[in-house]
Design an enzyme around this catalytic site. Structure first.
Site, PDB file in Angstrom:
ATOM      1  N   ASP A 102       0.852  -1.192   0.000  1.00 18.16           N
ATOM      2  CA  ASP A 102       0.000   0.000   0.000  1.00 18.16           C
ATOM      3  C   ASP A 102       0.893   1.249   0.000  1.00 18.16           C
ATOM      4  O   ASP A 102       2.127   1.149  -0.095  1.00 18.16           O
ATOM      5  CB  ASP A 102      -0.986  -0.037   1.170  1.00 18.16           C
ATOM      6  CG  ASP A 102      -0.289  -0.027   2.531  1.00 18.16           C
ATOM      7  OD1 ASP A 102       0.873   0.419   2.603  1.00 18.16           O
ATOM      8  OD2 ASP A 102      -0.917  -0.457   3.508  1.00 18.16           O
ATOM      9  N   SER A 103       0.254   2.414   0.090  1.00 15.80           N
ATOM     10  CA  SER A 103       1.031   3.652  -0.080  1.00 15.80           C
ATOM     11  C   SER A 103       2.057   3.841   1.038  1.00 15.80           C
ATOM     12  O   SER A 103       3.168   4.317   0.802  1.00 15.80           O
ATOM     13  CB  SER A 103       0.095   4.858  -0.161  1.00 15.80           C
ATOM     14  OG  SER A 103      -0.674   4.946   1.019  1.00 15.80           O
TER      15      SER A 103
END
Lengths: 109, 402
Positions: free
Chosen positions: A51-52
């Site tokens: 994820d980010s």
């Protein structure tokens, strides 16, 4: 960064075999707590569950590994392992802005 | 007003990595204090503390999840996991939707923050780890527990220094008692064993360079500790309806502020919190048998706390069994209120008073029964746990045997 670590590879044609690629794959695997065999140049972040926040953590590790600075705008465009390998290669070769990496503590002076 | 009970215990500290080990340590007076490892301490005036040795976060979470939180939050997840398993609760969508988590922490993830500052200030590194901010936040433990169990109800953290987790348990009590929720996880965690924090404690000159001896005339300071304690708290009806066996009842909570001094305690403020806890429980002082004291082992705390006990309990004070278990596990700061409440609950449930270890000689100004050195079998119905924080913030919890 010593030049012999990246023997003449053009910035956008990462080979699975070259040393820079192997180092990036290793960093991604270590940061994600995965076995390095699970991470390939073709892997998307989605496949790896990145994820980010994971992406930012990986960039941090890559910056330390290659002694580079990755600009914020670059980080936002990275979507895959290949993007990371290519991005690191550009910075290492000095083909993108932001390569200087300077601290401000006693050890840097 | 609903009756509120404890149905699960999770604990991890220097003298016990689960409730069984902790209970045995309390009964046997086992100290978990050792030379501090993992931090540069050679230039410190104190060398010992209550560390959790051999902690493996992988027992409670994936390594990836462990990377995302500070050690203090790993302890929180560990203790919460133990408590949830102990409670036998079976999660439903509705229970996840309504359950609460209230944790306490004094310094949060300061060890992580210290590392980041060390990297940039001392080592001249150009960057700190990207997880420094989320690992430092004091609610890291509460959030990690919420993530683990998918709990989406009220989740938050209270920071009132050394009363943090006592306030957290009190808050959880009030929420379950009022009917706001049926089930809550309450407690606290702390992991302060890093160089910057240790230097800050050294500077206050309150940490013992030798041994922590609460209430003993030759006491010379406190001992720092790390760890966590979490309790599952639910309404009596909810517990009985699902066939759970309550461990103890939380019957009272009292809190006060000294408004006296930023670090010096006041007997009046402490006594007020004790009285309020007894009033809240609807009991008289004579009904209390055991007090788990704040008992830091500093000159000032122990005298002031003794005065507060005289003020709140009158002539009954001399009949109380009072002990400070901090001599065994150290002062776990934001985890202390929950860890010591756990000790009080175990004392009630198992019919004994834990000892104040390392007690050498009576102090005329500390003239009560501190259960010196050896645990004692005793039978009592009510116990209280005292927490008195820097900043003058007091929290006292009262428990009843089931």
């Amino acid at each position: 960064m010593p030049d012999e670590m990246i023997p003449g590879a053009p910035a956008t044609t990462a080979s699975p075999e070259d040393d820079l690629t192997r180092r990036v794959l290793r960093i991604i695997a270590e940061t994600q707590r995965k076995d390095v065999s699970q991470v390939t140049i073709e892997s998307s972040f989605e496949e790896l569950g990145i994820d980010s926040m994971d992406g930012v953590n990986i960039v941090f590790a890559l910056e330390n590994e290659f002694n580079i600075n990755v600009p914020d705008e670059e980080v936002k465009t990275i979507r895959s392992v290949r993007d990371m390998v290519d991005g690191v290669r550009k910075l290492v070769l000095g083909e993108a802005p932001g390569t200087a990496s300077v601290g401000h503590g006693p050890a840097a002076s | 007003m609903r009756r509120v009970v404890i149905t699960g215990i999770g604990v991890i500290c220097a003298n016990g990595r689960n409730k069984t080990e902790f209970l045995n340590a309390l009964k046997n007076g086992t100290s978990g204090i050792t030379r501090i490892e993992g931090a540069e301490i050679d230039d410190l005036r104190f060398q010992c503390g209550g560390q959790v040795h051999g902690f493996d976060p992988a027992e409670y979470m994936s390594l990836k999840e462990a990377d995302m939180v500070d050690r203090f939050a790993q302890f929180a997840v560990a203790a919460a996991t133990q408590a949830v398993e102990d409670s036998g609760i079976e999660w439903t969508d509705e229970l996840r939707d309504t359950s609460a988590i209230v944790t306490g922490s004094c310094v949060g993830g300061q060890a992580t923050e210290n590392q980041g500052f060390y990297d940039v200030y001392k080592m001249g590194k150009p960057r700190v780890h990207p997880m420094t901010i989320p690992k430092t936040m004091a609610n890291g433990g509460a959030s990690a527990i919420s993530l683990k169990y998918g709990i989406t109800g009220p989740v938050f953290t209270i920071a009132t220094a050394c009363s943090s987790s006592a306030h957290a348990l009190g808050q959880a009590l009030m929420m379950v008692r009022s009917g706001m929720c049926d089930f809550a996880i309450g407690g606290g965690s702390e992991a302060p064993m890093s160089y910057g924090i240790l230097k800050a404690w050294e500077a206050m000159r309150v940490v013992s360079p030798t041994v922590c001896r609460p209430f003993s005339k030759d006491r010379n300071g406190m001992m720092l500790g790390e760890g966590a304690a979490m309790l599952t708290i639910e309404s009596l009806d909810h517990a009985l309806a699902r066939g759970a066996k309550p461990i103890a009842e939380i019957v009272g909570f009292g809190m006060s502020s000294d408004a006296h001094h930023i670090t010096q305690p006041s007997a009046e403020g402490a006594a007020k919190a004790i009285r309020l806890a007894l009033n809240d429980a609807g009991i008289s002082p004579e009904q209390v048998g055991y007090v788990n004291a704040h008992g830091t082992g500093t000159t000032v705390n122990d005298v002031t706390e003794t005065r507060a006990l005289h003020m709140a309990f009158g002539s009954h004070a001399s009949k109380l069994a009072i002990s400070s278990t901090k001599a065994m596990h150290g002062h776990t700061l934001g985890a202390a209120g929950a860890l010591e409440s756990t000790a009080a609950i175990m004392a009630l449930a198992h019919g004994f008073a834990p000892p104040t270890i390392h007690y050498n000689e009576p102090d005329p100004e500390c003239d009560l029964d501190y259960v010196p050195n050896c645990a004692r079998k005793c039978d009592f119905e009510y116990a209280i746990s005292n927490s008195f924080a820097f900043g003058g913030l007091n929290a006292v919890l009262a428990f009843r045997r089931i």
